[in-house]
Design an enzyme around this catalytic site. Sequence first.
Site, PDB file in Angstrom:
ATOM      1  N   TYR A 118     -48.552  57.004  42.708  1.00 39.45           N
ATOM      2  CA  TYR A 118     -47.133  58.125  42.554  1.00 39.45           C
ATOM      3  C   TYR A 118     -48.190  58.754  42.239  1.00 39.45           C
ATOM      4  O   TYR A 118     -49.582  59.033  41.041  1.00 39.45           O
ATOM      5  CB  TYR A 118     -46.192  57.386  41.615  1.00 39.45           C
ATOM      6  CG  TYR A 118     -45.180  59.048  41.233  1.00 39.45           C
ATOM      7  CD1 TYR A 118     -44.231  59.144  41.842  1.00 39.45           C
ATOM      8  CD2 TYR A 118     -45.728  59.908  40.234  1.00 39.45           C
ATOM      9  CE1 TYR A 118     -43.872  61.267  41.928  1.00 39.45           C
ATOM     10  CE2 TYR A 118     -45.133  61.641  40.253  1.00 39.45           C
ATOM     11  CZ  TYR A 118     -43.887  61.670  40.630  1.00 39.45           C
ATOM     12  OH  TYR A 118     -43.570  62.574  40.897  1.00 39.45           O
ATOM     13  N   GLU A 206     -44.974  66.715  45.484  1.00 42.78           N
ATOM     14  CA  GLU A 206     -45.098  65.112  45.062  1.00 42.78           C
ATOM     15  C   GLU A 206     -45.156  64.320  45.887  1.00 42.78           C
ATOM     16  O   GLU A 206     -45.038  64.228  47.243  1.00 42.78           O
ATOM     17  CB  GLU A 206     -43.687  64.805  44.448  1.00 42.78           C
ATOM     18  CG  GLU A 206     -43.040  63.654  43.619  1.00 42.78           C
ATOM     19  CD  GLU A 206     -41.776  63.585  43.396  1.00 42.78           C
ATOM     20  OE1 GLU A 206     -40.801  63.972  43.937  1.00 42.78           O
ATOM     21  OE2 GLU A 206     -41.101  63.031  42.447  1.00 42.78           O
TER      22      GLU A 206
END
Length: 396
Positions: A118, A206
């Site tokens: 991530y 993101e």
Amino acid sequence: MNLHEYQGKEMLSSFGVRIQRGIVAQNAEEAVAAAKKLTEDTGTGWHVIKAQVHAGGRGKGGGVKLAKNLQEVERIAGEIIGMDLVTPQTSAEGKRVHQVLVAEDVYYPGDSEPEEYYMSVLLNRATGRNMIMYSTEGGMDIETVAEETPHLIFTEEIDPSVGIMPFQARKIAFNLGLSGLAFKEMTKFVTSLYTAYDKSDSSLFEINPVLKTSDDKIMAVDAKVTIDENALYRHKDYEALRDLREENPIEVEAKEVGLNYVDLDGNVGCMVNGAGLAMATMDLIKQAGGEPANFLDVGGTADAARVETAFELILRDPNVKAILINIFGGIVRCDRVAQGVIDAYKNMGNIEVPIIVRLQGTNADIAKELIDNSGLAVMSATEFQEAADKVHQVLS
Ligand code: GDP
Ligand code: MN
């Protein structure tokens, strides 16, 4: 301004960030053509078909599917385009899918535990620095990771006047447990990602997941990109990326007429001049037992035409049970606003929800008289508390 995944990936790629390649398609036929082209360019046999909507969690909602041949590409694209995709981030009605991204399959066949990370880039408002947030736990909700295994989330702060330093990129690759080629690839990935964030004036990136491929390449498989609207004047080409179909129609219309409107979930519509007063008014509504249905700053020139437009916008929201108008007459005179409210009310003729008007400042007394003598079902108030009490009264 949010971008679609395919737009975000194209933008990242233009800054040298490695991405999972793909081609956007508006229908099943285009999806098949896109798949053929990708096979020519990358040699991939399998493709992932990904719904392009402004919402995350698409995989969970059935908006991301693997196609193992062209028949499957056609069938899956046909199924996804036109569907109302419901994900943990959409309303219960879901979001209509108008297009799909046909992407090369970059996962190793049979690999049940692919190496997914991530990574996000955002502004830390408390320190005034940019921040890279990253984790070994890619591919799942970062909120869940934060709750269950917070020690697996790392942050790296970057001084915006200096930019990302080589040691910081190495630290990130190290903390992600990488070595050899993958380590080097990750430092390049992070550096180009940060550059893209900086140069594009974005407010959020993101990338979940970032993938380590079977041959140790690091690439963005997903991309959520939010561009700072206040910087759009510096990037005229990004303006074309706006997809109005993804935005709230009332907000779009408000913007066209120069009103600052944000749709909310509550039952009391409000019309205020000035953002600070609008925030205070929303607090007032909550204290009175209501929930604001919107934020609306009509700005300094609240004449009859503007008030009428604002009324129309507020009333288009079916949840509105009452409207609170809270105007401070500094430059604008209260009697003018009061006349504007009365004129708009009469012109529209079909307003059924109770209206409370608080006017304070220049000529507030004349304004109150105008409202009280108008013969309309509009309640006036001069004090904050008085307005709150009246909101409470009409709601109960
Ligand atoms: P999101 O659910 O909206 O966050 O969409 P993502 O782009 O993150 O995709 C959801 C999931 O699909 C990812 O977490 C991956 O596990 C999977 N996925 C994405 N690309 C590929 C691919 O090329 N091959 C395979 N097998 N799975 C993929
Ligand atoms: Mn994702």
